[in-house]
Write an enzyme that holds these catalytic residues in place. Structure first.
Site, PDB file in Angstrom:
ATOM      1  CE  LYS A 139       7.668 -31.913 -94.135  1.00 14.86           C
ATOM      2  NZ  LYS A 139       7.547 -31.386 -95.513  1.00 14.86           N
ATOM      3  N   GLY A 161       4.518 -24.852 -95.561  1.00 17.48           N
ATOM      4  CA  GLY A 161       4.067 -24.469 -96.900  1.00 17.48           C
ATOM      5  C   GLY A 161       5.006 -23.540 -97.651  1.00 17.48           C
ATOM      6  NE  ARG A 188       3.866 -28.615 -88.816  1.00 18.64           N
ATOM      7  CZ  ARG A 188       3.734 -28.360 -90.109  1.00 18.64           C
ATOM      8  NH1 ARG A 188       4.778 -28.411 -90.903  1.00 18.64           N
ATOM      9  NH2 ARG A 188       2.586 -28.049 -90.623  1.00 18.64           N
ATOM     10  NE  ARG A 197       6.316 -35.184 -96.817  1.00 16.58           N
ATOM     11  CZ  ARG A 197       5.784 -35.593 -95.660  1.00 16.58           C
ATOM     12  NH1 ARG A 197       6.050 -36.811 -95.199  1.00 16.58           N
ATOM     13  NH2 ARG A 197       5.014 -34.786 -94.977  1.00 16.58           N
ATOM     14  CG  MET A 209      11.249 -24.358 -98.394  1.00 13.32           C
ATOM     15  SD  MET A 209      12.665 -25.104 -97.631  1.00 13.32           S
ATOM     16  CE  MET A 209      11.962 -25.852 -96.189  1.00 13.32           C
ATOM     17  CB  SER A 257      16.587   5.249 -64.149  1.00 13.15           C
ATOM     18  OG  SER A 257      15.726   4.701 -65.118  1.00 13.15           O
ATOM     19  CG  HIS A 260      -1.465 -20.519 -96.596  1.00 15.37           C
ATOM     20  ND1 HIS A 260      -1.642 -19.171 -96.731  1.00 15.37           N
ATOM     21  CD2 HIS A 260      -0.139 -20.735 -96.541  1.00 15.37           C
ATOM     22  CE1 HIS A 260      -0.463 -18.583 -96.769  1.00 15.37           C
ATOM     23  NE2 HIS A 260       0.472 -19.518 -96.661  1.00 15.37           N
ATOM     24  CB  CYS A 305      13.038   4.424 -67.544  1.00 12.08           C
ATOM     25  SG  CYS A 305      14.161   5.796 -67.779  1.00 12.08           S
ATOM     26  CE1 TYR A 312      13.179   1.103 -62.751  1.00 15.06           C
ATOM     27  CE2 TYR A 312      14.395   0.932 -60.680  1.00 15.06           C
ATOM     28  CZ  TYR A 312      13.920   1.707 -61.738  1.00 15.06           C
ATOM     29  OH  TYR A 312      14.168   3.036 -61.790  1.00 15.06           O
TER      30      TYR A 312
END
Ligand code: ADP
Ligand code: MG
Ligand code: MG
Length: 947
Positions: A34, A113, A348, A104, A115, A830, A463, A897, A917
């Site tokens: 902020k 919301g 933000r 703030r 804090m 694998s 909210h 896997c 993979y």
């Protein structure tokens, strides 16, 4: 010393615009999101009320040093306040024209919301008079004062919010008014008096009149709010570190509550639910900011501002689109209009649903605001889960109870509950929908546990909406027809009463509230999602396969972009009802066959070196054994022969669904007892039958033993024989195939016959046969020989050639360690990371639940190693196996896997470890594709950093 080192050690307070926050991550750490945003906006010439930021370092100091402030801080705060007073031409607490400020919170990562914030600070009995005189609006000044006492009382002095609200409510009720705006001057004067009295009664002290004391107390309260319950919970849920602290912003107040040409609002530069390029927001006339966020009054859409004050609206659009260009991302902003003058109070990066994230990323890349690679990085892989959620079947007949706002997409069905504690408790076991008038930050544990959230008031930025979108949960809010009766635990809508526990469905994509459990359809990858995934595929190196055992899952996996099957668990094919009896028959007959075969083999051996007389005797014995063997052998082979066509059909289906992509088939893995009934159940049944038989014998001595009893006793005997103290480490995996090669052979036959069928049809089938639980190369040699023998035989008989590989799982630590020798035999590896983790840590997968939670909570382990690969331990084993394996067999194909194949962090690790993979459940395939793409991009970025 560099400039930033000086800053971190000596500068505790920055006036807005002074910190050169632009794009400087270090300043963001210090000023919080902020504060950095306010500074950056000030620098860019955006109208922002003046103010200063107390850094996060001060908060850290506050906690580290027994709630004290660093030396030199007081002077800096004093100086910053002086500067602010000079800029504003007003002084805090001035009796004629007071400066008011907001105090703030604001951490590095946005925690909306969670804090605390205090508005209108600086008011006391004298300065309230000043504000009254100066504004010429007594109502306004008194409204500010009562708001201040209310906020200060609850945030700083720790009174319950309820204490004030209930009083306010009572006053309004007595006056028969609904909205705060209707309170007259005398009412407000009385409220101020009463609120102060409430403070005295509950806080045991007078409301502080000294503005500097107010400021110090509010600042420290904001520091303390860093560690309030909901903030701690939020950080845990969102993986935000606990030790970074919050900054505190002290900012001159501007007033949205100065009559009809004033107001306050919040908005997004694009729709955060759908991602559409549409200016989106809400506005509340004649109000202060907290009214919107708290949902106490339902705001109007932002177009209301356009209608009332088109100039202001245009200016807002202009500024916010500049902000979007500047930050190159969607902005979530807060603003206030004071008598037609616009002020931005916050900007933000906007939180968004996965659906919106994908659309925004694709749009912004198409707009050339960001590159395609950046677009790929903009979506959290795990969040794609939301897009793969079901949606309501558009053809279904639905009973619509109410229409609310589409706050967060997806369909959710559950039983109605009306409070968060309830939802949290029941949500563990069953599906619930949390229904509230509005939600508050205290409800988040309940929202977390619910399938979805429904509110009757509050807008798209309330909210409930913001938090639900953050959690990726379906949410409908502002469904005004829904009238919640908390006391009677029901709600009514459209004349229908829904009680607690009744089923409802909410559709967060359309805002509909439906009665009962509405039918849903599965998700598909199309439109922007497909485009986005295409971009991800273009940059990833790692291939993605799916774990699938049946054609339906394989088809789904292909739709989601799987490039093969990485694990087909053949045992799942055994559990089907019409097959199970043959499996049981196989298990029941196998040991006898094995024992008699061994006996026969021993007799043959003995006979060779024996005298003629002995040989004759042995021959007779051998004949007897062979005769005895005939029946069980016939049954054993018969059972396997019965299973063969089933398996062949399964594999045919899989090959067809995978259409030429590799299909990795694991030979039988679990211990045999898993296919038989439970020991306790059998014992109970045997006991009952025995008792019946007993009674029958009392009546007639010759009553025969029931055939069923005999069968069950045999079964019980076999189950007891198979009983293992530690089945996970028992007779399973390749150990079964070594004992009963006929099973491996049958499976191999089914595979190769199905593959030949495909080849003869002109299709391609690429089986990769995988031997589980190998710890020693000789185990693999044994099983690979069986597979290859059957392959040769089938292919010779059919005159067809099929490409195939024989490889192994690497899931026993010894296999990882001896990977070089195992690679001499294995054509692929694998990693079975579930077992590898289990055996590597010595954590029983089925029992670790009892303590792993505590391990993670107490940070003994940072993550559950069954969820994300433990890189430092199990990961090292994997890296070693990759290196050794490829050293012995260059180009060795290696995959994974285990469950980890669909975990983004683990996918990234697999990329770095050089695997070919990953394989995961079909629904996680898109997640793995995106995680693989991001891993590749991050790898490139790291590489170019080094250059
Ligand atoms: P949160 O982080 O919970 O959003 P904020 O610090 O943003 O808390 O404050 C909540 C609201 O209070 C803001 O949305 C804004 O409307 C109002 N507010 C904060 N500071 C001021 C200010 N200086 N002037 C007017 N309103 C303010
Ligand atoms: Mg805010
Ligand atoms: Mg395993």
């Amino acid at each position: 010393m560099t400039e930033s080192q000086v800053a971190t050690s000596t500068t505790f307070v920055y006036s807005f615009g002074e910190g050169r926050a632009d794009g400087n991550a270090k300043m963001r750490d210090l000023l919080g999101g902020k504060g950095a945003g306010l500074a950056e906006m000030s620098n860019a010439g955006v109208p922002v009320p003046a103010g200063f930021t107390i850094t996060t370092e001060v908060c850290r100091h506050y906690y580290a040093h027994g709630r004290t402030l660093p030396e030199g801080f007081a002077d800096q705060q004093h100086a910053a306040l002086e500067t602010l007073q000079k800029i504003m031409g007003k002084r805090l607490g001035d009796a004629r024209d007071p400066l008011l400020v907001s105090v703030r919170s604001g951490a590095k990562y946005s925690m909306p919301g969670m804090m605390d914030t205090v508005l209108n600070l600086g008011l006391n009995d004298r300065s309230a008079e000043g504000l009254m005189a100066r504004s010429g609006d007594a109502r306004f000044a008194l409204d500010c004062y009562r708001r201040f006492i209310q906020m200060f009382g609850s945030v700083v002095l720790g009174l319950e919010k309820r204490t004030f609200e209930e009083h306010l409510h009572a006053v309004k009720k007595k006056k028969r008014i609904v909205s705060d705006v209707e309170l007259g001057r005398a009412d407000l004067e009385a409220l101020v008096r009463d609120f102060k009295a409430l403070v005295r009664r509950h806080a045991g002290r007078d409301f502080p009149q000294d503005p500097l004391e107010q400021l110090a107390m509010a600042r420290d309260a904001v520091f303390r709010s860093w560690n309030n319950e909901r903030a701690v919970y939020y950080r845990r849920q969102n993986g935000i570190p606990d030790d970074i602290g919050t900054a505190v912003n002290v900012q001159a107040m501007v007033f949205g509550n100065l009559g009809p040409t004033s107001g306050t609002g919040v908005g997004f530069t694009r729709n955060p639910a759908t991602g559409e390029r549409q200016f989106y927001g809400e506005y509340l006339v004649n109000a202060q900011g907290e009214d919107v966020v708290a949902g106490v009054r339902t705001p109007e859409p932002i177009s209301a501002l356009e209608a009332r004050m088109p100039d202001v609206y245009r200016q807002l659009r202009d500024i916010t689109s500049r902000l979007e260009q500047h930050y190159r991302d969607v902005q979530d902003f807060e603003f206030t209009v004071q008598e037609r003058r616009l002020f931005l109070l916050q900007t933000r990066t906007g939180k968004r649903t996965a659906q919106a994230a994908v659309k925004i990323a694709v749009d912004m890349a198409n707009e050339r605001l960001i590159t395609r690679d950046e677009a790929v990085m903009r979506v959290e892989p795990a969040s794609l889960d939301q897009l793969l959620h079901p949606r309501i079947d558009p053809k279904a007949k639905l009973e619509v109870l109410a229409q609310g706002l589409a706050a967060s997409p997806g369909a959710a069905t559950g039983r109605v509950v009306f409070d968060a504690d309830h939802a949290a408790e029941r949500g563990e076991r069953e599906k619930v929908i949390l229904v509230r008038k509005e939600t508050t930050p205290d409800d988040i544990h309940g929202m977390d546990a619910a399938q979805g959230i429904l509110t009757s008031t509050g807008g798209l930025t309330s909210h409930a909406a913001v938090v639900a979108r953050g959690m990726g949960k379906p949410c409908v809010c502002g469904a005004t027809q829904v009238v919640v009766d908390d006391k009677r635990r029901c709600f009514t809508a459209d004349g229908v009463t829904i009680e607690e526990d009744d089923w409802i469905t909410i559709d967060g994509g359309s805002g509909r509230v439906l009665r009962g459990q509405a039918p849903t359809l599965e998700a598909e990858v199309s439109g922007e999602f497909a485009t986005f995934m295409g971009w991800a595929d273009a940059v990833r190196r790692l291939k993605v396969r799916a774990n699938a055992d049946i054609p339906r899952d394989a088809t789904k996996a292909r739709e989601f972009g799987a490039e093969g099957i990485g694990l087909c668990r053949t045992e799942h094919m055994f559990f089907v009802e019409e097959r199970l009896p043959h499996v049981v028959e196989m298990i029941m007959t196998a040991p006898r066959v094995k024992a008699l075969e061994a006996k026969a083999a021993a007799l043959e051996r003995q006979r060779k070196g024996a005298s003629p007389a002995e040989a004759r005797a042995l021959g007779a014995e051998l004949k007897r054994v062979k005769a005895e063997l005939a029946e069980p052998a016939r049954r054993y082979r018969g059972a396997l022969a019965k299973l063969l066509p089933f398996q062949r059909a399964d594999f045919r289906g899989l090959f067809k669904a995978m259409d030429g992509h590799a299909v990795t088939i694991r030979t039988l893995d679990p211990p045999l007892h898993e296919f038989l009934p439970k020991r306790e159940d059998l014992m109970a049944q045997v006991a009952v039958l025995n008792a019946d038989w007993e009674r029958a014998r009392k009546r007639s001595k010759k009553a025969p033993k029931p055939a069923r009893l005999g069968r069950l006793e045999k079964l019980l005997h076999r189950v007891e024989e198979l009983h293992e103290f530690n089945p996970m480490l028992g007779h399973r995996g390749c150990r079964l195939g070594i004992s009963y090669p006929e099973i491996t052979a049958m499976q191999a036959r089914a595979i190769f016959e199905a593959a030949c069928d495909a080849a003869e049809r002109g299709a391609r089938a690429v089986p990769e046969i995988m031997i589980p639980l190998v710890g020693h190369v000789n185990e693999l040699k044994d099983q690979a020989a069986v597979v290859r023998r059957v392959a040769d035989e089938v292919m010779a008989r059919r005159g067809t050639k099929v490409e195939y590989l024989v490889g192994t799982m690497i899931e026993v630590p010894r296999a990882a360690v001896t990977a070089a020798s195992i690679a001499g035999e294995a054509e692929f590896f694998s990693f079975g990371t579930n077992d590898l983790t289990q055996m590597g840590f010595g954590f029983s997968r089925d029992d670790a639940g009892k303590f792993l939670g505590e391990y993670v909570a107490r940070k003994i382990l940072l993550n559950d190693p069954f969820v994300s690969i433990d890189e430092a331990g199990i990961g090292r084993l994997m890296e070693w196996a990759v290196k050794e394996g490829r050293g012995a067999r260059p180009g060795l194909k290696i995959g994974i896997c285990g469950e980890h194949g669909g975990d983004p962090a683990s996918v990234e690790f697999c990329h770095r470890a050089g695997l070919d993979y990953v394989s995961c459940s079909p629904f996680r395939v898109p997640i793995a594709r995106l995680a693989a793409a991001q891993a590749a991009l991050r790898g490139t970025a790291a590489g170019s950093d080094q250059r």
